[in-house]
Write a protein that holds these residues in place. Sequence first.
Motif, PDB file in Angstrom:
ATOM      1  N   UNK A  58      -2.315  -1.473 -11.966  1.00  0.00           N
ATOM      2  CA  UNK A  58      -2.902  -1.790 -10.661  1.00  0.00           C
ATOM      3  C   UNK A  58      -2.312  -0.838  -9.632  1.00  0.00           C
ATOM      4  N   UNK A  59      -3.029  -0.682  -8.522  1.00  0.00           N
ATOM      5  CA  UNK A  59      -2.566   0.217  -7.461  1.00  0.00           C
ATOM      6  C   UNK A  59      -2.904  -0.397  -6.111  1.00  0.00           C
ATOM      7  N   UNK A  60      -1.995  -0.252  -5.159  1.00  0.00           N
ATOM      8  CA  UNK A  60      -2.211  -0.764  -3.820  1.00  0.00           C
ATOM      9  C   UNK A  60      -2.026   0.310  -2.768  1.00  0.00           C
ATOM     10  N   UNK A  61      -2.783   0.179  -1.690  1.00  0.00           N
ATOM     11  CA  UNK A  61      -2.665   1.109  -0.575  1.00  0.00           C
ATOM     12  C   UNK A  61      -3.274   0.488   0.668  1.00  0.00           C
ATOM     13  N   UNK A  62      -3.347   1.278   1.739  1.00  0.00           N
ATOM     14  CA  UNK A  62      -3.818   0.781   3.026  1.00  0.00           C
ATOM     15  C   UNK A  62      -4.977   1.649   3.506  1.00  0.00           C
ATOM     16  N   UNK A  63      -6.155   1.036   3.624  1.00  0.00           N
ATOM     17  CA  UNK A  63      -7.334   1.783   4.056  1.00  0.00           C
ATOM     18  C   UNK A  63      -7.252   2.178   5.522  1.00  0.00           C
ATOM     19  N   UNK A  64      -6.767   1.267   6.362  1.00  0.00           N
ATOM     20  CA  UNK A  64      -6.646   1.548   7.790  1.00  0.00           C
ATOM     21  C   UNK A  64      -5.411   0.840   8.338  1.00  0.00           C
ATOM     22  N   UNK A  65      -4.719   1.509   9.240  1.00  0.00           N
ATOM     23  CA  UNK A  65      -3.580   0.924   9.945  1.00  0.00           C
ATOM     24  C   UNK A  65      -3.740   1.256  11.421  1.00  0.00           C
ATOM     25  N   UNK A  66      -3.812   0.230  12.264  1.00  0.00           N
ATOM     26  CA  UNK A  66      -3.984   0.457  13.689  1.00  0.00           C
ATOM     27  C   UNK A  66      -2.957  -0.350  14.482  1.00  0.00           C
ATOM     28  N   UNK A  67      -2.481   0.247  15.544  1.00  0.00           N
ATOM     29  CA  UNK A  67      -1.579  -0.450  16.450  1.00  0.00           C
ATOM     30  C   UNK A  67      -0.143  -0.558  15.988  1.00  0.00           C
TER      31      UNK A  67
END
Length: 376
Positions: free
Chosen positions: A119-128
């Motif tokens: 499995x793999x995890x990540x962040x599509x968008x990070x704001x603020x």
Amino acid sequence: MVKVSYKLLFAGVATIVAAGCSNAGAPNVPQVASGAAHLRGPNAGIARLQFENWRSTIQQLPKPKNACLMASYPKTQWREIPCIKPPNTPLLPEHGVRSATVGDGTDFAAVVTGHMSFAEGGFDHVTGVKSEYVVRRKHHVSNAYSLQLNTQFFRTQSCASLGSPDPQSCFGWEQFAYDTGRPVGLFIEYWLADFGPLGTKCPSGWHKFVFKEQNEVNCWINSAEIPTPAAPITSLEKLRLLGSAAYSSRDQDFAELIVSLSSIYYVAGQNWFPDLDSQWQDTEFNIFGDCCGDQAVFNAGSTIVVRTEVESGATTAPACDSEGFTGESNNLYLTGTPGKWRKTQYPSIIFTETNESSGSQASCAEKGSKAYHSLH
């Protein structure tokens, strides 16, 4: 991310080219720059495609056993670097202290009907997101967090082989973790939950942990660690974490940290759960405190879009389960309903967490029957 077959990639079909194999001293690892501008713009898609093609190539190279390795784009070789001693503090399992914010059992997990190989995890968008800290001994420690990719609690033959007095009541749990505590790095943590009643000794080399409200001994141990960049909290979009079970011709579990579109860090595990590939059904990925049940506290107005990808051989989207497994937490609220995977991705769930407001009531399709064990 371009879909590639990791069962083929990790089999190994070429000869490794190793460099820098000294066993003395710590490697000089680069720092991660702040921001994620390089992942956007008109050339972002091309850059991602080029990186994933390179990643496919580099993953075909066989890896030495028990190794810590680094690969830098666009060089098609792994560089062996010295492993270091892992943290001597644990990343705790959830234990029933529920909260509205993410962590200690509150999260969204991706669930399959078969079994996962990785499995793999990540962040599509990070704001603020501008800052983050944990509270330690009444002091704020900035930029202290962990990325965790966690299995569910599962029944494993290792409980019996490692000497549990009651193997039927014992469960395995595996965490693939990038931790910015000291030392900063990537490692795998293994737990034998409810290993035995009070007074039970843990296996040789394993640490004992007992929750105050429990009458059971839990045991944990870490793999070796590979030192990695200390990524500032403002660079989350540049990070991806992969965890893999051992399977077929690959007789070691392992973790990988992908940094930006530039490098991969790899650490081999000790495969304490050789039956993980036949038991792994749920995956939790998120950002939490860096150890010991700590909470990662983000500045007000922070919003993060999380993606959890899984490989089980299925082409359908995983189910979503309103459950988490780690005892660490953050101060964000789950909001809305997780989205489905895109056809160019591995099957995945995508969801949002924020502290801008509690937002809409988070919802998630519950799994019909839970194959994991909850520690409370």
